[in-house]
Design a protein around this motif. Structure first.
Motif, mmCIF file in Angstrom:
data_model
loop_
_atom_site.group_PDB
_atom_site.id
_atom_site.type_symbol
_atom_site.label_atom_id
_atom_site.label_comp_id
_atom_site.label_asym_id
_atom_site.label_seq_id
_atom_site.Cartn_x
_atom_site.Cartn_y
_atom_site.Cartn_z
ATOM 1 N N GLU A 186 -26.129 61.489 -1.988
ATOM 2 C CA GLU A 186 -25.189 62.598 -1.943
ATOM 3 C C GLU A 186 -25.807 63.885 -2.482
ATOM 4 O OE1 GLU A 186 -20.575 63.550 -3.366
ATOM 5 O OE2 GLU A 186 -21.527 61.620 -3.821
ATOM 6 N N GLN A 187 -26.768 63.744 -3.392
ATOM 7 C CA GLN A 187 -27.427 64.914 -3.972
ATOM 8 C C GLN A 187 -28.444 65.541 -3.028
ATOM 9 O OE1 GLN A 187 -27.764 61.749 -4.703
ATOM 10 N NE2 GLN A 187 -29.664 61.224 -5.743
ATOM 11 N N GLU A 188 -28.719 64.917 -1.904
ATOM 12 C CA GLU A 188 -29.623 65.429 -0.868
ATOM 13 C C GLU A 188 -31.026 65.722 -1.407
ATOM 14 O OE1 GLU A 188 -27.469 67.612 2.522
ATOM 15 O OE2 GLU A 188 -26.638 68.505 0.713
ATOM 16 N N ALA A 189 -31.604 64.743 -2.077
ATOM 17 C CA ALA A 189 -32.956 64.858 -2.614
ATOM 18 C C ALA A 189 -33.937 64.184 -1.670
ATOM 19 C CB ALA A 189 -33.032 64.204 -3.994
ATOM 20 N N PHE A 190 -34.974 64.904 -1.271
ATOM 21 C CA PHE A 190 -35.950 64.329 -0.353
ATOM 22 C C PHE A 190 -36.687 63.127 -0.954
ATOM 23 C CE2 PHE A 190 -35.290 68.024 2.308
ATOM 24 C CZ PHE A 190 -35.531 67.528 3.574
ATOM 25 N N PRO A 191 -37.065 63.137 -2.226
ATOM 26 C CA PRO A 191 -37.690 61.927 -2.783
ATOM 27 C C PRO A 191 -36.759 60.717 -2.754
ATOM 28 C CG PRO A 191 -38.198 63.823 -4.160
ATOM 29 C CD PRO A 191 -37.145 64.266 -3.190
ATOM 30 N N VAL A 192 -35.453 60.951 -2.911
ATOM 31 C CA VAL A 192 -34.499 59.848 -2.810
ATOM 32 C C VAL A 192 -34.374 59.385 -1.363
ATOM 33 C CG1 VAL A 192 -32.091 59.154 -3.182
ATOM 34 C CG2 VAL A 192 -33.263 60.586 -4.876
ATOM 35 N N PHE A 193 -34.471 60.323 -0.412
ATOM 36 C CA PHE A 193 -34.443 59.966 1.006
ATOM 37 C C PHE A 193 -35.556 58.977 1.331
ATOM 38 C CE2 PHE A 193 -35.273 61.304 5.578
ATOM 39 C CZ PHE A 193 -34.203 60.585 6.103
ATOM 40 N N ASP A 194 -36.734 59.153 0.710
ATOM 41 C CA ASP A 194 -37.818 58.178 0.882
ATOM 42 C C ASP A 194 -37.335 56.776 0.541
ATOM 43 O OD1 ASP A 194 -39.532 60.300 1.451
ATOM 44 O OD2 ASP A 194 -40.377 60.358 -0.568
ATOM 45 N N HIS A 195 -36.588 56.645 -0.545
ATOM 46 C CA HIS A 195 -36.133 55.338 -1.003
ATOM 47 C C HIS A 195 -34.980 54.817 -0.155
ATOM 48 C CE1 HIS A 195 -38.310 54.943 -5.012
ATOM 49 N NE2 HIS A 195 -38.775 56.060 -4.466
ATOM 50 N N VAL A 196 -34.170 55.717 0.372
ATOM 51 C CA VAL A 196 -33.122 55.313 1.312
ATOM 52 C C VAL A 196 -33.757 54.678 2.550
ATOM 53 C CG1 VAL A 196 -31.348 56.197 2.886
ATOM 54 C CG2 VAL A 196 -31.416 56.991 0.511
ATOM 55 N N LEU A 197 -34.802 55.307 3.063
ATOM 56 C CA LEU A 197 -35.507 54.761 4.220
ATOM 57 C C LEU A 197 -36.158 53.418 3.877
ATOM 58 C CD1 LEU A 197 -37.202 58.009 5.588
ATOM 59 C CD2 LEU A 197 -35.219 56.828 6.530
ATOM 60 N N TYR A 198 -36.730 53.338 2.698
ATOM 61 C CA TYR A 198 -37.351 52.085 2.250
ATOM 62 C C TYR A 198 -36.322 50.958 2.228
ATOM 63 C CZ TYR A 198 -40.264 49.023 -0.686
ATOM 64 O OH TYR A 198 -40.999 47.979 -1.190
ATOM 65 N N ASP A 199 -35.165 51.239 1.669
ATOM 66 C CA ASP A 199 -34.089 50.254 1.616
ATOM 67 C C ASP A 199 -33.652 49.852 3.022
ATOM 68 O OD1 ASP A 199 -31.861 48.723 0.503
ATOM 69 O OD2 ASP A 199 -30.588 50.365 1.163
ATOM 70 N N PHE A 200 -33.544 50.829 3.904
ATOM 71 C CA PHE A 200 -33.092 50.568 5.264
ATOM 72 C C PHE A 200 -34.026 49.597 5.982
ATOM 73 C CE2 PHE A 200 -32.382 51.491 9.754
ATOM 74 C CZ PHE A 200 -31.001 51.586 9.822
ATOM 75 N N VAL A 201 -35.323 49.710 5.701
ATOM 76 C CA VAL A 201 -36.315 48.869 6.364
ATOM 77 C C VAL A 201 -36.433 47.495 5.707
ATOM 78 C CG1 VAL A 201 -38.797 48.623 6.802
ATOM 79 C CG2 VAL A 201 -37.634 50.770 7.353
ATOM 80 N N VAL A 202 -36.589 47.459 4.393
ATOM 81 C CA VAL A 202 -36.894 46.177 3.745
ATOM 82 C C VAL A 202 -35.710 45.222 3.732
ATOM 83 C CG1 VAL A 202 -38.687 47.202 2.303
ATOM 84 C CG2 VAL A 202 -36.353 47.002 1.401
ATOM 85 N N ARG A 203 -34.517 45.704 3.978
ATOM 86 C CA ARG A 203 -33.358 44.806 3.999
ATOM 87 C C ARG A 203 -33.288 43.975 5.275
ATOM 88 N NH1 ARG A 203 -28.214 48.985 4.990
ATOM 89 N NH2 ARG A 203 -28.742 49.511 7.151
ATOM 90 N N GLU A 204 -34.092 44.324 6.302
ATOM 91 C CA GLU A 204 -34.089 43.569 7.547
ATOM 92 C C GLU A 204 -34.858 42.257 7.368
ATOM 93 O OE1 GLU A 204 -32.508 44.062 10.357
ATOM 94 O OE2 GLU A 204 -31.598 45.942 9.658
ATOM 95 N N PRO A 205 -34.217 41.105 7.572
ATOM 96 C CA PRO A 205 -34.882 39.826 7.290
ATOM 97 C C PRO A 205 -36.080 39.512 8.190
ATOM 98 C CG PRO A 205 -32.732 39.482 8.327
ATOM 99 C CD PRO A 205 -32.807 40.936 7.972
ATOM 100 N N ASN A 206 -36.119 40.053 9.406
ATOM 101 C CA ASN A 206 -37.227 39.761 10.330
ATOM 102 C C ASN A 206 -38.357 40.775 10.239
ATOM 103 O OD1 ASN A 206 -36.372 37.411 11.473
ATOM 104 N ND2 ASN A 206 -35.474 38.354 13.289
#
Length: 640
Positions: free
Chosen positions: A136-156
């Motif tokens: 919500e704070q719109e921080a680009f370094p946090v966006f990096d971690h949002v993307l990381y979470d989006f990818v690593v949560r996929e089991p395959n």
């Protein structure tokens, strides 16, 4: 020894490039890359043992995706979700490419068609929504971690960061393996897969495979392009360095570093504007008329000099009194590149394909950013506009699958700025959300390749309908193409109705068009909350999943911006129209049975899976949105 033969020896061969420990001597008659640790004198004090430290590993996957920008993320997630064991290889410590904290470019798409186009859906929208919830704070370094979470949560899906695919091992016209160097672990990985997808932008793996590619600008005659130069040349659009500044509440001095390049703005085009300079200036750019990849470090140094020269001009020329209290608080060090290699597919997309809105039977994506061709010389040619903006689209164009696989390397696909297109076409389609749609298309196509044991060209020739139907089921919009999945049992319902209606018709939920477009209404909207939709079948059917597409107001963009806009065109919060809470029921033996409920939905495409039931009706009860008074739906699907 030939380089390919060297790799096929297997046991002792490996690679290194750049930061990689490459062994190559001018007196050698070969260009073999060598990775030899026999001289490693490791003595482990804890065990008292000495020996060679192993730094080689081999892994196998169904699909290997190279490049972790928007295109690569969407390709890898699409492949993994559709059932294939997938690896995503990214040469940086963060995901996101030009949109990452390292470069901080807005993740634009068709929003250039202001107020007239509906933005991209599918995986890329899901990513942007994920960011609205968790950043919500719109921080680009946090966006990096949002993307990381989006990818690593996929089991395959396996993610390999700090890893570059540096060479392809070939078997005939197919890539057998990708040799990948992971800088942080000093490991040389051999990655085997039947299908490779290069979304890396520069396309090093694809280039080493022998895939045909071109650089520079086509002349007018080759594709009859109005905005191409009269004769072909080598110019490629340049890379840009961005920065941002902070108001310190008091006058702030600025002294440029030793490498700054003096900037005066004398003789500059009137279109070189400084509006919003506190968030970066996109025309601090350096292009190339030769090998833009080989020149990258030279150009990076220039860009750092030009950036500080422009900031010095802003701070110390006296022409920007509003900058008195500003100080730099972030300066990019990694230029965001726009153009380098463009690989050749079975179709080279050109200017007229876009401006004349050519219909492609194999359309799998769309675009609509303007023909935004940057000045070839960049900031070193300031008398010219920074970009020509040749043509502004009034509606979106189609992108064909034939431009997303290699003409001569049979198991290679690509997505992003390196796809099969002319320089002028690239000036529009290079925008990241457009690249993301291409990524979802090829990631999905890869699973069809593996399903039928075929190559990408055959998917385009024999399985294109299945690819398009799967993409639309996964919430990708394909212009002028209605969904008609024969497995969708909702289409066989005898009736569909809503508990109340303020606009549209519940029958629209099975018409195959999941957005309001071309002036036509394709939705059902309730009159207040709570609300229900119900589907009935004349004879019992067996169901195990229900899928609906709700409203996320695709006329309003949700990408993160440095200026955090919140107006009719841009929203910086979770869309209020999105459905938040709902439940599902089925009528079994005359009574209603609960199938499941969602209390905190975060996506436009909502899926509810459950144990198979034999039913004559289903209903969806919707009780809450993220702020809208009514709930709007665009599609209902049911599957056995």
């Amino acid at each position: 020894m030939r380089r390919r033969d060297f790799f096929k020896k297997g046991a002792t061969a490996a690679i290194a490039v750049g930061a990689i420990p490459m062994i190559a001597t001018s007196c050698a008659s070969t260009n073999d890359m060598v990775y030899d640790r026999e001289n490693d004198k490791w003595y482990h004090l804890g065990t008292g043992k000495s020996g060679v430290n192993s730094r080689k590993k081999t892994d196998g996957y169904d699909v290997a995706v190279i490049g972790g920008g928007a295109a690569g993320i969407c390709a890898a997630v699409a492949s993994a979700r559709n059932g294939d064991k997938t690896v995503l290889i990214q040469d940086r410590p963060v995901l996101g490419g030009n949109a990452s904290s390292e470069m901080r470019v807005h993740l634009n798409g068709v929003n250039n068609i202001k107020g007239k186009a509906e933005r991209e859906t599918g995986i890329i929208e899901e990513i942007l929504l994920h960011n609205r919830f968790d950043n919500e704070q719109e921080a680009f370094p946090v966006f990096d971690h949002v993307l990381y979470d989006f990818v690593v949560r996929e089991p395959n899906l396996t993610l390999m960061l700090n890893t570059q695919a540096v060479d392809a091992v070939m078997d005939g016209d197919q890539i057998k393996s990708a040799m990948c160097w992971q800088a942080t672990t000093e490991i040389m990985f051999t990655i085997n897969a039947p299908i490779f997808i290069d979304c890396s932008g520069d396309g090093l793996l694809a280039a080493t495979s022998g895939a045909e590619y071109r650089t520079g600008r086509e002349g007018k005659a080759e594709f009859n392009e109005k905005y191409a130069p009269d004769e072909p040349d080598g110019w490629q659009m340049g890379a840009t360095l961005l920065m941002s500044s902070k108001d310190m509440g008091k006058p702030m001095k600025y002294s440029p570093p030793s490498y700054a390049i003096k900037y005066t703005h004398e003789g500059a085009s009137e279109r070189r504007k400084f509006a919003g300079f506190h968030e970066g200036i996109w025309w601090i750019e350096v292009g190339s008329e030769d090998d833009i990849i080989a020149e990258a470090e030279v150009n990076r140094h220039k860009l750092m000099g030009y950036l500080h020269g422009v900031w010095d001009y802003i701070k110390n020329s006296g022409k920007f009194p509003e900058a008195e209290n500003l100080a730099l608080d972030w300066v990019g060090s990694l230029p965001g590149r726009r153009e380098s290699r463009r690989f050749v597919g079975d179709h080279i997309l050109s200017e007229k394909d876009m401006t004349e809105h050519k219909h492609f039977e194999d359309a799998v994506a769309f675009g609509g950013w303007s023909l935004d061709e940057h000045n070839p010389g960049g900031i070193e040619n300031i008398s010219e506009p920074p970009s020509y903006f040749h043509y502004h689209f009034k509606e979106v164009y189609q992108f064909p699958f034939r431009s997303l696989y290699s003409k001569n390397v049979s198991n290679l696909m690509f997505a992003g700025r390196n796809v099969s297109q002319t320089h002028i076409a690239l000036s529009s389609s290079r925008i990241m959300a457009t690249c993301a749609l291409q990524g979802q298309a090829v990631g999905t196509a890869a699973t069809i390749c593996n399903k039928y044991d075929v190559l990408p060209r055959e998917v385009g020739q024999k399985h294109i309908n299945e690819l398009q139907e799967q993409l639309m089921r996964d919430d990708v919009f394909i212009p002028k193409r209605n969904a008609n999945d024969p497995k969708d049992l909702a289409k066989k319902a005898s009736t569909i109705f809503g508990s109340s209606t303020s606009s549209g018709d519940a029958k629209n939920l099975t018409n195959g068009i999941s957005r309001d477009i071309y002036g036509e209404i394709n939705h059902w909207q309730s009159d207040g909350l709570s609300a229900e939709i119900q589907a009935e079948w004349e004879s019992p059917i067996t169901l195990s999943s229900i899928e609906i597409k709700c409203d996320t107001n695709v006329k309003r963009n949700i990408m993160m911006r440095k200026d955090s806009k919140n107006d009719d065109l841009y929203g910086n919060t979770v869309p209020k129209e999105m459905l938040k809470a709902l439940s599902f029921e089925a009528r079994v033996n005359g009574g209603w049975v609960a199938l499941g409920a969602i209390t905190d939905n975060r996506t436009r495409l909502i899926k509810m899976k459950f144990s198979s039931v034999k039913t004559t009706a289903i209903r969806v009860k919707m009780t809450e949105t993220y702020g809208a008074e009514n709930v709007k739906l665009f599609e209902l699907r049911c599957y056995a």
